[in-house]
Design a protein around this motif. Structure first.
Motif, short mmCIF file in Angstrom:
data_model
loop_
_atom_site.label_atom_id
_atom_site.label_comp_id
_atom_site.label_asym_id
_atom_site.label_seq_id
_atom_site.Cartn_x
_atom_site.Cartn_y
_atom_site.Cartn_z
N ALA A 19 -13.54 -12.18 -25.11
CA ALA A 19 -13.78 -10.73 -25.14
C ALA A 19 -15.17 -10.40 -24.59
CB ALA A 19 -13.60 -10.19 -26.56
N ARG A 20 -16.17 -11.18 -24.98
CA ARG A 20 -17.52 -10.95 -24.47
C ARG A 20 -17.59 -11.21 -22.97
NH1 ARG A 20 -20.83 -13.57 -29.51
NH2 ARG A 20 -20.92 -11.67 -30.76
N ALA A 30 -16.69 -6.80 -23.32
CA ALA A 30 -16.48 -5.98 -24.52
C ALA A 30 -17.68 -6.09 -25.46
CB ALA A 30 -15.22 -6.41 -25.25
N ASP A 67 -19.57 -5.88 -29.19
CA ASP A 67 -19.14 -6.36 -30.50
C ASP A 67 -18.33 -5.34 -31.30
OD1 ASP A 67 -20.27 -8.77 -29.86
OD2 ASP A 67 -21.88 -8.67 -31.35
N PRO A 68 -18.72 -4.05 -31.33
CA PRO A 68 -17.89 -3.10 -32.09
C PRO A 68 -16.46 -3.00 -31.56
CG PRO A 68 -20.06 -2.15 -31.66
CD PRO A 68 -19.97 -3.42 -30.85
N ALA A 69 -16.29 -3.09 -30.25
CA ALA A 69 -14.94 -3.04 -29.66
C ALA A 69 -14.15 -4.29 -30.03
CB ALA A 69 -15.02 -2.88 -28.14
N ILE A 70 -14.83 -5.42 -30.07
CA ILE A 70 -14.17 -6.68 -30.46
C ILE A 70 -13.70 -6.57 -31.91
CG2 ILE A 70 -14.50 -9.16 -30.84
CD1 ILE A 70 -16.52 -9.06 -28.46
N SER A 71 -14.58 -6.09 -32.78
CA SER A 71 -14.21 -5.92 -34.20
C SER A 71 -13.04 -4.95 -34.35
CB SER A 71 -15.41 -5.40 -35.00
OG SER A 71 -16.43 -6.36 -35.02
N ALA A 72 -13.06 -3.88 -33.58
CA ALA A 72 -11.97 -2.90 -33.65
C ALA A 72 -10.66 -3.52 -33.18
CB ALA A 72 -12.31 -1.67 -32.81
N ALA A 73 -10.72 -4.35 -32.14
CA ALA A 73 -9.51 -5.01 -31.64
C ALA A 73 -8.93 -5.95 -32.69
CB ALA A 73 -9.81 -5.76 -30.35
N GLU A 130 -7.31 -3.88 -35.42
CA GLU A 130 -6.02 -3.33 -34.95
C GLU A 130 -4.95 -4.42 -34.96
OE1 GLU A 130 -3.04 -0.91 -33.70
OE2 GLU A 130 -5.03 -0.31 -34.40
#
Length: 126
Positions: A106-107, A111, A113-119, A122
């Motif tokens: 992801a990085r 992406a 970190d907040p987007a990774i956590s959100a993914a 989800e």
């Protein structure tokens, strides 16, 4: 079970066979693929994922060695009864390795970190 349930990221540092093995192992140990469920043939899954049959065959061999699947001539490849040591859930070290691989991929894709956590959140809701 169909190839659509599996995803392979060819840009990932994790080899495709390992991505398949880890995903199928997770589906089996979580109960999402129940005992007796028929898996696609090596050729069919390879075609669905756009991979060489040898890649899928290696993943299947490793799953068979781990006693998670069984292949029988004429009956195909099916989910085996879950070994008692896996009924409690996946190995924490394996889970951490999968999480690291996801975060790295992801990085690499850019992406934050907040987007990774959100993914991840989800995916857990699915």
């Amino acid at each position: 079970m169909s190839g659509e349930a599996l995803r392979v990221d060819t840009a990932s540092p994790v080899p495709p066979y390992e991505q398949i093995r880890a995903q199928l192992s997770g589906l089996i140990t979580s109960g999402r693929l129940p005992e007796g469920e028929r898996l696609p043939t090596v050729r069919q899954l390879a075609a669905d994922l756009g991979l060489a049959p040898g890649t899928v065959a290696r993943a299947y061999r490793e799953l068979e060695a781990a006693a998670l699947i069984r292949t029988r001539r004429g009956a195909g490849t099916r989910v085996a009864p879950l070994p008692s040591d896996l009924r409690q859930g996946p190995d924490p070290a394996e889970l951490a390795e999968l999480a690291r691989a996801f975060v790295t991929a992801a990085r690499t894709a850019g992406a934050p970190d907040p987007a990774i956590s959100a993914a991840v959140a989800e995916a857990l809701r699915e």
